[in-house]
Design a protein around this motif. Structure first.
Motif, short mmCIF file in Angstrom:
data_model
loop_
_atom_site.label_atom_id
_atom_site.label_comp_id
_atom_site.label_asym_id
_atom_site.label_seq_id
_atom_site.Cartn_x
_atom_site.Cartn_y
_atom_site.Cartn_z
N GLU A 141 76.57 29.48 23.33
CA GLU A 141 75.29 29.03 23.89
C GLU A 141 75.52 27.94 24.93
O GLU A 141 74.90 27.95 26.01
CB GLU A 141 74.41 28.50 22.76
N ARG A 142 76.38 26.99 24.65
CA ARG A 142 76.60 25.89 25.57
C ARG A 142 77.37 26.30 26.83
O ARG A 142 77.08 25.84 27.93
CB ARG A 142 77.33 24.75 24.83
N TYR A 143 78.33 27.18 26.67
CA TYR A 143 79.11 27.62 27.84
C TYR A 143 78.27 28.51 28.76
O TYR A 143 78.33 28.39 29.98
CB TYR A 143 80.38 28.35 27.39
N ILE A 144 77.48 29.41 28.17
CA ILE A 144 76.65 30.28 29.03
C ILE A 144 75.55 29.46 29.68
O ILE A 144 75.06 29.81 30.77
CB ILE A 144 76.06 31.46 28.22
N GLY A 207 74.43 18.75 28.51
CA GLY A 207 75.41 17.94 29.23
C GLY A 207 76.06 18.73 30.35
O GLY A 207 76.16 19.97 30.31
N GLY A 208 76.53 18.01 31.40
CA GLY A 208 77.01 18.66 32.62
C GLY A 208 78.41 19.24 32.54
O GLY A 208 78.84 19.93 33.47
N ASP A 209 79.16 18.99 31.45
CA ASP A 209 80.53 19.50 31.37
C ASP A 209 80.59 21.02 31.47
O ASP A 209 81.58 21.59 31.93
CB ASP A 209 81.19 19.07 30.05
N PHE A 210 79.52 21.67 31.04
CA PHE A 210 79.55 23.14 31.04
C PHE A 210 79.38 23.71 32.44
O PHE A 210 79.81 24.83 32.71
CB PHE A 210 78.48 23.66 30.07
N MET A 211 78.79 22.96 33.37
CA MET A 211 78.78 23.37 34.77
C MET A 211 80.20 23.28 35.33
O MET A 211 80.64 24.15 36.09
CB MET A 211 77.85 22.47 35.58
N LEU A 212 80.93 22.26 34.92
CA LEU A 212 82.31 22.09 35.35
C LEU A 212 83.16 23.27 34.91
O LEU A 212 83.97 23.81 35.69
CB LEU A 212 82.87 20.78 34.78
N VAL A 213 82.97 23.71 33.68
CA VAL A 213 83.72 24.86 33.16
C VAL A 213 83.45 26.10 34.00
O VAL A 213 84.36 26.86 34.37
CB VAL A 213 83.34 25.13 31.69
N THR A 214 82.17 26.32 34.34
CA THR A 214 81.80 27.49 35.14
C THR A 214 82.50 27.47 36.49
O THR A 214 83.07 28.47 36.94
CB THR A 214 80.27 27.52 35.35
N LEU A 215 82.47 26.32 37.16
CA LEU A 215 83.05 26.23 38.49
C LEU A 215 84.57 26.33 38.45
O LEU A 215 85.19 26.91 39.35
CB LEU A 215 82.62 24.93 39.17
#
Length: 667
Positions: A141-144, A207-215
């Protein structure tokens, strides 16, 4: 541009379906507020989005679920939208079976997620999360959410609508300028979606860390793609694949990552700067800034061969800019690859020279020469050797000339591409082996010209070939907006044989070659002007893209926008949507005319009856062929029962047996 082969079947209206219905005057709509036109346009985009999404789903393998991902996707979508501060709307999304890492939003609020993106996220979760097996849905859920927040941001910020509005604003600009400005606008939208996505993630408690993972995942995908292109040399031979900040609708992942405040922000900023620097050298722009950036980069990585090679090519181009095309005589192809992260972080951690004068600024030439020599022993890249050979061939030092020929030959023998063969010809010319140069250019030119002629002949029945040829033309036009001397690399031998023959003798033969090149390959570049000047050939100014479709019906024609149509024609009798293409037909029964729109822009006008105002001074159904050709020009191609007029615009006309117009279609 619509597909001519089936446009009649798909788009032409039959007069039998026209009905007499109340016609609203254009004066009424001229008094409407600008916001009403925005509302009309947005409504049209939403309608088209619905059709396009339905067609997309039909063409794909849609999954009801993918390895249990549906539940976490639903939860993430729900939290992001509920906490966004925007009005609720019915979420519509589909998971499609596609291996790539991708997801996208459509104007109508539909979303598409590729199964490959979900598989990639699963791999990352397993690598990063120790309790992945026990709390898989929690992490999913958090990663997607990092992916969905970006796509929701596109929808909430109405980026598709704003792109169409931007297109409207630039429709009267030259095609290349409009393309570049639209690309920059799209890049800004991606960065905007990242920032809005961060806000949505924060408001939803992720939290914004999951945008970092996507990029970071996107960056890995892009770097792998660049490596594959470089390994296959496809980036050197297919113009549509040459990576460039200037021609991409998306900023690179490095650029996007450099905007996020993380402990690696400085590193991503450096990588993004190198990407733009390499692009600048490819295009021959901002060269002094590029030189400075590379010198700074070499302070960080003093032994880096890639940066040293790029600096040498940069210095080469700085010197070339000090000499005129007339002095340089022939057009070389200076190879310059696109920047890849692995360039910084590898995965595995006689009398020929007598009285010769170097063209342009000799000090700049010597600086470029020194920069090459500092790195030349560290690489066996044939394209870099070829670049060095070209520079050496201008030298006033006798001993450099034989070295230039040997290096150019070695490079060509290593990889027999057109650009390496072309550069060998340039070196032969400048080392006084002019007959050999002429023979080489001639062989290359004949082979290339035959291939292009064959492709052109096949393009009428092969959409892929036709698209490939269009891509070359579009790519060339775009790059010439940035670099006026740009020529598609595979066409340079044809230019150079015309130049060599012209330098040898200004006669009927060389003028014929020049005329052939200017008529069939290039009449707009700086090199074309050099060739034309030698033979006193007058070059006609190219028709601006916005003037190609010059024909209008009742003041409106292809390229005009929805606002123009409503102002001039008022509301249509009805609006029909093509279920396959999403194109919309604005039918005006009392005027026996229909306008076909795509994304708020008129792409075609059908005149089906004599009540239509028609073209010019009333060229409409029932007009004679001589009257039509007085306006359309006499040049046409037969397309079945239709005359395809192309001399002064784009119009298709069907005549009856009496030579009168039965149907008129403007594109």
């Amino acid at each position: 541009m619509l597909d001519v082969s089936n446009f009649l079947r798909r788009y032409v209206l039959k007069s039998s379906v026209l009905l007499s219905v109340l016609f609203f005057s254009s004066e009424f709509f001229a008094q409407s507020k600008p916001g009403e036109f925005d509302a009309e346009l947005y409504s049209q985009l939403v309608r088209q989005s619905n059709v396009q999404f339905a067609n997309l789903i039909k063409s794909k393998t849609v999954l009801t679920d993918h390895k249990g991902w549906k539940k976490p996707i639903d939860k993430a979508f729900g939290k992001l939208s509920k906490n966004s501060g925007n009005p609720p709307f019915p979420l519509v999304y589909k998971i499609v079976k596609e291996p790539s890492f991708n997801a996208f939003a459509m104007a109508g609020g539909q979303f598409c997620i590729h199964s490959g993106a979900l598989d990639s996220l699963d791999d990352i979760i397993k690598q990063k999360e120790a309790d992945a097996a026990q709390k898989l849905d929690y992490h999913r859920e958090r990663y997607i959410a990092g992916v969905l927040s970006h796509e929701l941001a596109h929808f909430y910020n109405k980026h598709v609508f704003n792109s169409v509005k931007k297109f409207y604003a630039l429709k009267d600009e030259p095609a290349g300028k409009a393309f570049l400005e639209n690309s920059k606008f799209s890049q800004d939208q991606e960065l905007d979606a990242d920032q809005t996505g961060l806000f949505l993630l924060d408001k939803a408690g992720y939290g914004g860390d999951f945008m970092l993972v996507t990029l970071q995942t996107l960056n890995e995908v892009e770097q792998s793609y660049k490596e594959a292109l470089a390994a296959s040399k496809a980036d050197k031979t297919r113009p549509e694949l040459i990576g460039s900040h200037y021609f991409s609708s998306h900023p690179s992942p490095n650029e996007r990552l450099s905007r996020l405040k993380t402990d690696k922000q400085e590193l991503y900023s450096f990588l993004a700067k190198m990407e733009k620097t390499f692009d600048d050298i490819q295009l021959g722009r901002n060269l002094e800034d590029a030189r400075s950036n590379l010198e700074d980069g070499l302070k960080k990585f003093p032994e880096n061969t890639y940066l040293s090679k790029a600096l040498a090519v940069c210095m080469h181009k700085i010197w070339m800019a000090t000499a005129s095309n007339e002095e340089l005589k022939l057009k070389p192809v200076l190879d310059m690859p696109s920047f890849r992260d692995t360039m910084v972080f590898p995965p595995d951690k006689s009398k020929r020279a007598v009285m010769r004068i170097v063209p342009g600024n000799e000090a700049a030439y010597n600086r470029a020469l020194k920069t090459y020599r500092d790195v030349i022993t560290k690489t066996d890249d044939p394209y870099f050797l070829s670049n060095y050979a070209v520079l050496l061939s201008y030298s006033a030092d006798e001993k450099d000339l034989d070295v230039a020929v040997n290096l150019a030959n070695q490079a060509f023998q290593a990889e027999g591409t057109v650009s390496l063969a072309n550069n060998l010809g340039v070196v032969l010319f400048w080392t006084d082996k002019r007959e050999e140069a002429k023979e080489l250019f001639n062989r290359l030119s004949v082979s290339i010209d035959q291939k292009i002629r064959t492709l052109a002949a096949q393009s009428g029945n092969n959409a892929q070939i036709a698209q490939y040829l269009r891509t070359i033309g579009q790519s060339t036009a775009q790059k010439q907006q940035v670099d006026p001397d740009y020529i598609y690399e595979n066409f340079t031998p044809i230019l150079n044989i015309a130049l060599v023959e012209s330098y040898s003798s200004v006669d009927a033969k060389s003028k014929g070659l020049a005329t052939y090149y200017l008529s069939n390959y290039d009449s707009t570049s700086g090199w074309a002007k050099v060739l034309a000047k030698i033979h006193s050939i007058e070059l006609t100014n190219p028709t601006p893209a916005n003037e190609v479709n010059a024909f209008k019906v009742g003041g409106v024609g292809p390229g005009d926008k929805l606002e123009d149509l409503l102002k001039n024609w008022g509301k249509p009798t009805r609006i029909k949507t093509d279920k396959k293409s999403g194109l919309e037909y604005f039918e005006y029964d009392s005027k026996e005319t229909a306008f076909i729109l795509d994304m708020g822009t008129v792409v075609q006008v059908n005149v089906v009856g004599d009540a239509s105002p028609g073209l010019g001074q009333g060229i409409t159904v029932g007009s004679s062929k001589p009257a039509a050709e007085k306006l359309l020009g006499s040049k046409f191609r037969k397309q079945g029962d239709y005359h395809d007029y192309y001399e002064k615009g784009k119009a298709f006309v069907k005549y009856n047996k009496h030579g009168k117009i039965d149907l008129l279609v403007v594109q």
